[in-house]
Design a protein around this motif. Structure first.
Motif, PDB file in Angstrom:
ATOM      1  N   ALA A   1      14.105  19.161   8.663  1.00 25.46           N
ATOM      2  CA  ALA A   1      15.226  20.077   8.897  1.00 25.46           C
ATOM      3  C   ALA A   1      15.226  20.538  10.357  1.00 25.46           C
ATOM      4  O   ALA A   1      16.285  20.682  10.980  1.00 25.46           O
ATOM      5  CB  ALA A   1      15.129  21.267   7.949  1.00 25.46           C
ATOM      6  N   ALA A   2      14.040  20.759  10.897  1.00 27.31           N
ATOM      7  CA  ALA A   2      13.937  21.178  12.299  1.00 27.31           C
ATOM      8  C   ALA A   2      14.417  20.050  13.221  1.00 27.31           C
ATOM      9  O   ALA A   2      15.100  20.299  14.224  1.00 27.31           O
ATOM     10  CB  ALA A   2      12.503  21.561  12.634  1.00 27.31           C
ATOM     11  N   ILE A   3      14.095  18.820  12.868  1.00 32.52           N
ATOM     12  CA  ILE A   3      14.548  17.676  13.684  1.00 32.52           C
ATOM     13  C   ILE A   3      16.076  17.574  13.608  1.00 32.52           C
ATOM     14  O   ILE A   3      16.757  17.409  14.618  1.00 32.52           O
ATOM     15  CB  ILE A   3      13.878  16.363  13.197  1.00 32.52           C
ATOM     16  N   ALA A   4      16.606  17.701  12.390  1.00 29.27           N
ATOM     17  CA  ALA A   4      18.065  17.588  12.213  1.00 29.27           C
ATOM     18  C   ALA A   4      18.804  18.637  13.040  1.00 29.27           C
ATOM     19  O   ALA A   4      19.890  18.380  13.567  1.00 29.27           O
ATOM     20  CB  ALA A   4      18.420  17.728  10.738  1.00 29.27           C
ATOM     21  N   ALA A   5      18.193  19.806  13.170  1.00 35.14           N
ATOM     22  CA  ALA A   5      18.836  20.899  13.917  1.00 35.14           C
ATOM     23  C   ALA A   5      19.017  20.536  15.394  1.00 35.14           C
ATOM     24  O   ALA A   5      19.815  21.155  16.103  1.00 35.14           O
ATOM     25  CB  ALA A   5      18.007  22.170  13.781  1.00 35.14           C
TER      26      ALA A   5
END
Ligand code: AMP
Ligand code: MG
Length: 309
Positions: free
Chosen positions: A290-294
């Motif tokens: 999720a952090a990467i997607a952000a």
């Protein structure tokens, strides 16, 4: 509203079927390219041929299964003066490697080979074999000269595998060719990676997502100028004992990704982003994923975990 249902890996495509009513006709075609079924639907009869020709052209550059592709030559010789397209994909891959904190790594090729995924001769390698292969892994070992379009490996024997990004790139290129030809409406499915250009006679292109485990649907998506890509452990895997080993490798450990995620779906404007990101999140797991997607504004993601997680 009647629908045509096309089964594809990971998806049911619901293509609104208006065939047979004069001007509302969809021209369709399918062909095996890049090791998968490519299906095209468009109101413009030229679309299927344009898409197939472009994907074929990209496949000839990027496939590790074609002996004289640029990727095969690079993998054999360790250095290549590349075409603009190949150089772009490798540069983008390095960018995704950085933005995913190493989860997406095209140099995982040595591990993909070691675990037998390249030729579907699956095996459990020994610790020492994995250690050896890991010496050939790490995108910092890819040296790029953007002036001369030269790609070089800093460690002999290392290689790249663009299986997690090439289809996305090919879709973007195909859509570019469609636009050049003035075609405004087309749905392309390349083995579960889908692009919806424009709309379908005023209605959105609809893609229904099939459940990762078992039968049935888990929802549907509308695509207009967007691509959806799914990476899952059910696409290609082998089982030994009670364990499932998927074809997506964690470059940090040398083992198939084991983050508790069984499927990741990413929707993005660029198919290359949807493709690379779905693979990266599958490796990184839910939280890190999720952090990467952000880091990619505008993308939508869905991450499915194992039941007990
Ligand atoms: P995808 O289906 O797009 O998630 O891509 C999976 C394919 O990418 C695998 O079959 C391998 O060829 C390759 N691959 C495996 N692990 C990785 C990784 N960590 N990063 C980039 N490519 C990978
Ligand atoms: Mg991918």
């Amino acid at each position: 509203m009647p629908y045509t249902r096309i089964l594809v890996s990971g998806y049911w495509l619901l293509v609104t079927a208006l065939c047979g009513c004069g001007s509302h006709h969809l021209y369709t075609g399918n062909r095996v390219l890049m090791g998968t079924f490519v299906e095209v639907s468009s109101p413009d009869r030229r679309a299927p041929a344009i898409v197939f020709d472009e994907i074929k052209r990209i496949e000839k550059l990027l496939s590790k299964y074609i002996d004289d592709s640029e990727v095969s030559r690079l993998n054999r010789e360790g250095s290549l003066k590349a075409s603009a397209d190949t150089f772009y994909v490798v540069s983008k891959s390095k960018e995704f490697w950085q933005l995913s904190d190493g989860a997406f790594d095209i140099t995982a090729a040595a591990l993909v080979d070691l675990w037998g995924f390249t030729h579907k001769k699956y095996r459990l390698p020994g610790e020492d074999e994995i250690k050896e292969a890991l010496k050939l892994v790490g995108s910092e070992k890819i040296v790029l000269d953007s002036q001369a379009n030269v790609i070089e490996f800093s460690v002999p024997g290392m290689r790249i595998d663009l299986g997690a990004i090439a289809k996305g790139f090919a879709l973007d290129c195909a859509v570019g060719k469609l636009k050049e030809a003035g075609i405004k409406s087309c749905l392309i499915n390349a083995g579960g990676q889908v692009y919806g250009l424009g709309d379908n006679f005023g209605r959105p292109w609809k893609v229904a997502l099939k459940s990762a485990r078992g039968p049935g649907y888990k929802g549907s998506l509308e695509l207009n100028g967007e691509s959806v890509s799914t990476s899952g452990d059910y696409e290609q895997f082998f089982e030994q004992g009670s364990r499932r080993y998927s074809h997506i490798i964690n470059p940090a450990t040398g083992y198939p990704a084991d983050s508790g995620v069984i499927s990741v779906t990413v929707v993005a404007k660029e198919a290359i982003v949807a493709d690379a990101l779905s693979t990266a999140i599958f490796v990184a797991g839910r939280e890190k994923g999720a952090a990467i997607a952000a880091r990619f504004p505008g993308v939508r993601t869905e991450i499915i975990q194992e039941k007990n997680q």
